[in-house]
Design a protein around this motif. Structure first.
Motif, PDB file in Angstrom:
ATOM      1  N   GLY A 247      48.690  85.766  48.303  1.00 33.54           N
ATOM      2  CA  GLY A 247      47.527  84.677  48.266  1.00 33.54           C
ATOM      3  C   GLY A 247      47.842  83.684  49.436  1.00 33.54           C
ATOM      4  O   GLY A 247      48.785  83.117  49.166  1.00 33.54           O
ATOM      5  N   ALA A 248      46.946  83.319  50.260  1.00 33.36           N
ATOM      6  CA  ALA A 248      46.955  82.565  51.167  1.00 33.36           C
ATOM      7  C   ALA A 248      46.377  81.197  50.679  1.00 33.36           C
ATOM      8  O   ALA A 248      45.205  80.858  51.010  1.00 33.36           O
ATOM      9  N   SER A 249      47.142  80.242  49.936  1.00 33.42           N
ATOM     10  CA  SER A 249      46.693  79.163  49.093  1.00 33.42           C
ATOM     11  C   SER A 249      46.057  77.853  50.110  1.00 33.42           C
ATOM     12  O   SER A 249      45.033  77.637  49.688  1.00 33.42           O
ATOM     13  N   THR A 250      46.579  77.669  51.221  1.00 33.06           N
ATOM     14  CA  THR A 250      46.183  76.702  52.083  1.00 33.06           C
ATOM     15  C   THR A 250      44.391  77.342  52.542  1.00 33.06           C
ATOM     16  O   THR A 250      43.683  76.372  52.507  1.00 33.06           O
ATOM     17  N   PHE A 251      44.533  78.464  53.035  1.00 37.12           N
ATOM     18  CA  PHE A 251      43.473  79.019  53.635  1.00 37.12           C
ATOM     19  C   PHE A 251      42.194  79.123  52.279  1.00 37.12           C
ATOM     20  O   PHE A 251      41.263  78.999  52.351  1.00 37.12           O
ATOM     21  N   VAL A 331      36.189  66.424  65.974  1.00 37.92           N
ATOM     22  CA  VAL A 331      37.697  65.880  66.432  1.00 37.92           C
ATOM     23  C   VAL A 331      38.641  66.133  65.311  1.00 37.92           C
ATOM     24  O   VAL A 331      39.806  66.839  65.421  1.00 37.92           O
ATOM     25  N   VAL A 332      38.053  65.621  64.285  1.00 36.42           N
ATOM     26  CA  VAL A 332      38.942  65.811  63.012  1.00 36.42           C
ATOM     27  C   VAL A 332      39.184  67.243  62.779  1.00 36.42           C
ATOM     28  O   VAL A 332      40.310  67.850  62.287  1.00 36.42           O
ATOM     29  N   ALA A 333      37.839  68.119  62.614  1.00 42.37           N
ATOM     30  CA  ALA A 333      38.115  69.663  62.507  1.00 42.37           C
ATOM     31  C   ALA A 333      39.173  70.288  63.361  1.00 42.37           C
ATOM     32  O   ALA A 333      40.130  71.010  62.913  1.00 42.37           O
ATOM     33  N   VAL A 334      39.068  69.869  64.721  1.00 43.53           N
ATOM     34  CA  VAL A 334      39.941  70.466  65.589  1.00 43.53           C
ATOM     35  C   VAL A 334      41.383  70.117  65.195  1.00 43.53           C
ATOM     36  O   VAL A 334      42.491  70.949  65.249  1.00 43.53           O
ATOM     37  N   VAL A 335      41.678  68.851  64.974  1.00 46.35           N
ATOM     38  CA  VAL A 335      43.125  68.278  64.689  1.00 46.35           C
ATOM     39  C   VAL A 335      43.601  69.007  63.378  1.00 46.35           C
ATOM     40  O   VAL A 335      44.901  69.423  63.448  1.00 46.35           O
ATOM     41  N   LEU A 336      42.760  68.962  62.260  1.00 39.92           N
ATOM     42  CA  LEU A 336      43.168  69.760  61.234  1.00 39.92           C
ATOM     43  C   LEU A 336      43.381  71.384  61.293  1.00 39.92           C
ATOM     44  O   LEU A 336      44.739  71.772  61.032  1.00 39.92           O
ATOM     45  N   LEU A 337      42.760  72.057  62.391  1.00 37.35           N
ATOM     46  CA  LEU A 337      43.011  73.479  62.615  1.00 37.35           C
ATOM     47  C   LEU A 337      44.208  73.447  63.453  1.00 37.35           C
ATOM     48  O   LEU A 337      45.181  74.488  63.072  1.00 37.35           O
ATOM     49  N   VAL A 338      44.495  72.609  64.361  1.00 38.49           N
ATOM     50  CA  VAL A 338      45.732  72.864  65.086  1.00 38.49           C
ATOM     51  C   VAL A 338      47.116  72.223  64.493  1.00 38.49           C
ATOM     52  O   VAL A 338      47.918  72.965  64.438  1.00 38.49           O
ATOM     53  N   ALA A 339      46.724  71.423  63.457  1.00 46.11           N
ATOM     54  CA  ALA A 339      47.851  70.958  62.672  1.00 46.11           C
ATOM     55  C   ALA A 339      48.325  72.412  61.551  1.00 46.11           C
ATOM     56  O   ALA A 339      49.577  72.328  61.424  1.00 46.11           O
ATOM     57  N   LEU A 340      47.320  73.078  61.054  1.00 47.63           N
ATOM     58  CA  LEU A 340      47.614  74.147  60.415  1.00 47.63           C
ATOM     59  C   LEU A 340      48.230  75.233  60.968  1.00 47.63           C
ATOM     60  O   LEU A 340      49.318  75.916  60.652  1.00 47.63           O
TER      61      LEU A 340
END
Length: 353
Positions: A247-251, A331-340
């Motif tokens: 299970g990919a909990s974060t996803f 911008v927030v969405a891109v930052v969160l995705l790149v952080a992941l």
């Protein structure tokens, strides 16, 4: 790691260059072409150590080369007769057909990348409200399977999800199901997409939202029973075994949050039009199947057919915002995705390294 981050940086730079250098429609086209080429190169030029199954697929590639055409068709006969030891004979035939032209495995990887990425690029160009965000979502959430790991499911996804969606828009249902039947021997899980023509007809109402919520809750609490049923349908009975840590909990948290958001604002989604409604419907199906990944991570194979619609769904949701708010959320969405992506710390090497 650096290859993936450079890829995203080039996507961002390319998008703003093309949009500023040309009119918006041509800029969108040129950007999608650039992004498609980038991912073909990353996927096709990867080394054997990149991705969980790249080396195993090399073994299958050369095993197919040693298989005679007669043996290949015997595999089909055994498969039709239900011989358990034979799985996905269409993939052996697919490799044999490619090997008529080349026996180079690296060229084969490039060919697979083209089969998947070109239809995806066209799909994003025609349907996404923000192609940059769509490609960044792919580059952070879906690349690890479709670009560097799977091959059989990558083939059928590129054809059935992306090309199939265009057939359904034109109401070419017979051709859609004919294509589905042809692809089942390559990866039987593609049978899950048989329900898509029916999903397209669902209108999101208060009753629909209630049913969706009930189905997701039901699927979570009865995931073991659901896994037993679905694993038999798609032909992979080993998927109903429990694996500790699956299970990919974060996803899953991200996916459920986005699904819940869509359910809450379903009236706004209805106003956006049928394309946005379709994306929500597909994402909900993925949410219903997602609990299966807590039994066995391999169940993500079924989820992915529907979860790829996040590439259209998320930009559509964000575009409901206006002006500076939309820019901020993007911008927030891109930052969160790149952080992941950074947290996952993926490695990459080219085949010549």
């Amino acid at each position: 790691m650096s290859v993936y981050l450079i890829n995203i940086a080039l996507l961002i730079l390319g998008y703003f260059f093309w949009v500023s250098a040309t009119d918006s429609k041509r800029g969108k086209l040129y950007f999608c072409v650039q992004a498609t080429i980038q991912w073909i190169l990353i996927s096709g030029l990867r080394g054997l150590s990149v991705g969980a199954d790249t080396a195993r697929y090399e073994y299958l590639f050369f095993d197919a080369q040693a298989t005679t055409w007669k043996e290949c068709f015997y595999e089909f006969a055994d498969w039709f007769n239900g011989v358990n030891s034979v799985k996905d004979p269409g993939y052996t035939l697919f490799q044999k057909l490619f090997q008529v032209f080349s026996t180079d495995y690296q060229l084969f990887l490039v060919f697979i990348a083209i089969i998947f990425t070109v239809p995806m690029g066209v799909w994003i160009y025609r349907n996404s409200e923000n192609p940059l965000l769509s490609f960044i979502i792919f580059s952070c959430l879906f690349y690890s399977f479709f670009a560097i790991t799977g091959i059989r499911q990558t083939i059928v996804t590129g054809i059935m999800v992306f090309i199939g969606s265009e057939l359904l828009k034109k109401k070419r249902y017979v051709l859609y199901y004919l294509l589905l039947l042809i692809l089942i021997p390559i990866h039987k899980s593609v049978i899950a997409l048989a329900i898509v023509p029916f999903i397209r007809t669902i209108k999101v109402t208060g009753l629909t939202v209630f049913v969706y919520t009930a189905l997701i809750v039901f699927a979570y609490f009865f995931r073991t029973q659901l896994m037993s049923v679905l694993s038999g349908i798609v032909g992979y009975s080993e998927y109903d075994k429990f694996y500790e840590g699956a299970g990919a909990s974060t996803f899953a948290i991200l996916y459920y949050a986005l699904t819940a958001l869509g359910i809450v604002i379903f009236t706004l989604i209805n106003k956006k039009g049928k394309d946005c409604v379709l994306s929500l419907n597909m994402v909900v199906v993925g949410a219903v199947l997602l609990p299966l990944t807590f039994i066995n991570q391999s169940a993500m194979r079924a989820v992915q057919y529907f979860s790829v619609y996040l590439m259209l769904y998320v930009p559509s949701i964000i575009n409901m915002f206006k002006g500076k708010e939309r820019t901020f959320v993007n911008v927030v969405a891109v930052v969160l995705l790149v952080a992941l992506l950074i947290l996952n710390n993926p490695s990459y090497t080219f085949f010549w390294e």
